[in-house]
Design a protein around this motif. Structure first.
Motif: not given
Length: 461
Positions: A286-287, A405-406, A433-436, A445-447
């Motif tokens: 993770a960054d 993340y959104t 969490p690092r991203h969506d 569904m996640n994109f």
């Protein structure tokens, strides 16, 4: 008028080959803070030496390429306490081998000088037709138990043969593994000493040797000094550069597991390596800019956070990195602070997520480790500071807000999973969490890509 104390010094190589270029460095100083007036510098070049250039910036009528004899620089008023310039000269290719080039420089001034004994400087350079040299380079920093290679370069300059050349390398506290070179020479190692019989080496020849060794682990940072020496029975070879010493610092190596593991975290969860500088390795998982998580295996005790100003700018998730830094306990979080980081390789697979019930996540052994909880419900969407809470029925765990993340949590949302490295701050373990794609809503569904700004419709016939 107050007196001054002008002084002049000159340095140059101790040896030179016929037909080569040599640089004199001339340094002028005034030990008394009084301007010296009408200052001039006079340098008389010896026979066999001619002027090429200088970077003094002073006027010098005689200073033209190829000039010989006397050079006079007009300095004028000298107000500095110290300055240096380089005088570049050419040595004739017909100068006698074995001769000594003696060069004197002098400084004068119309201002009274309190000490005239330091107004002249002389330098002597020996002329030779052979210069056998050796150099060595090693990594400046290595880890205990590491295998590394160092480089030795043997080179001859001049016009004559270096005969019966021998090279000896005395190893420090390392274990010899292998040696290779581009000259076809055989290395003989015994009791930590490597010798090579290089026989005769022709002029203007260069050989490169690579020696691979393994260093023992250490308990504290340790300086290793490694010396190599070459010799020839050609009496014209000066010996001043026949020995090279290279130094490297060995840092203690500890796996992330060794750094993180404590036998009884309820009693004391501080690392046994706290306040020590160590080296370790891992995969970037993770960054978060100044906060980087790395892991060197699956499961408990195998993750840790690196903290350093914008170290994430040079790293990517999946990088295999070597890290050297101080282990510290920051408000209960074990981290490696301000580390030196070297990327060994990129694009590596990440360790597997540790799949846990929410009630089991907040545990010291998972600090810094990739964790995942499944089939959870948002039980508190606003704990403050953007943090929120999830529970799968086994007990709640906090989810951190990283602006990465959104997803916006809502009370009683059901999530297929929440995952990320486990952080510890403000007395709580928190999933980051690092991203969506680290948060999946049930039935959604996640994109991890932006949707197109326009959609083009086409009629199909």
């Amino acid at each position: 008028m107050c007196p001054v104390n002008l002084a002049i010094e000159k340095t140059a190589p101790a040896i030179i080959l016929p037909g080569h270029v040599m640089t004199y460095t001339i340094t002028v100083s005034n030990a008394i803070a009084v301007p010296a007036e009408d200052v001039a510098i006079d340098d008389t070049l010896p026979d066999g030496v001619s002027y090429l250039s200088d970077d003094s910036g002073f006027d010098c009528t005689a200073c033209v390429a190829g000039a010989t004899g006397e050079l006079d620089w007009t300095v004028g008023t000298f107000t500095e306490t110290n300055m240096s310039f380089n005088l570049v000269v050419s040595v004739s290719d017909t100068i006698l081998v074995g001769s000594i080039i003696t060069n004197m420089v002098e400084i004068t001034s119309s201002t009274v000088d309190s000490d005239l004994t330091n107004n002249q400087a002389t330098w002597q350079t020996s002329v030779t037709d052979l210069d056998l040299t050796v150099s060595k380079s090693v990594p400046p920093i290595i880890l205990g138990e590491d295998t590394y290679a160092y480089t030795i370069i043997v080179q001859t300059y001049g016009k004559t043969l270096a005969t019966n050349v021998m090279m000896t390398d005395t190893l420090p506290s390392v274990t010899f593994i292998a040696e290779s070179n581009d000259g076809g020479f055989t290395a003989n190692e015994s009791a930590g000493v490597i010798t090579w019989d290089l026989s005769d080496i022709t002029a203007e020849t260069k050989y490169t040797f690579m020696v691979t060794v393994t260093v023992d682990n250490v308990t504290t940072p340790t300086l290793l000094s490694n010396q190599v020496t070459v010799s020839t029975d050609n009496i014209n070879d000066p010996t001043g550069n026949n020995t090279a010493i290279a130094e490297t610092i060995v840092y203690p190596y500890a796996s992330i597991y060794d750094i993180q593991f404590v036998s009884d975290p309820d009693t004391d969860d501080a690392s046994t390596y706290a306040d020590q500088t160590v080296g370790t390795e891992g995969i970037v998982t993770a960054d978060f800019g100044s906060n980087i998580f790395i892991q060197d295996g699956d499961g408990a005790w195998n993750g840790i956070m690196l903290y350093g100003s914008n170290i994430g700018d040079m790293l990517e998730v999946g990088d295999h990195v070597q890290v050297i830094g101080e282990v510290i306990e920051y408000n209960g979080l074990t981290e490696i602070a301000s580390p030196d980081v070297v990327v060994i390789s990129s694009g590596n697979a990440l360790p597997s997520f540790e799949i846990l019930e929410t009630g089991d996540v907040a545990d010291e052994q998972y600090e810094g480790v990739l964790v995942r909880t499944e089939n959870v419900t948002v039980t508190n969407p606003d704990l403050g500071y953007g943090e929120w809470e999830i529970d799968d029925g086994s007990g709640a765990v906090v989810v951190d807000d990283n602006d990465s993340y959104t997803y916006s949590p809502a009370q009683d949302d059901t999530l297929a999973y929440v995952q990320g490295p486990l952080n510890y701050s403000y007395s709580n373990f928190k999933i980051k969490p690092r991203h969506d794609d680290d948060i999946r809503q049930t039935g959604v569904m996640n994109f991890d890509k932006e949707a197109p700004s326009t959609v083009e419709y086409r009629r199909c016939s």
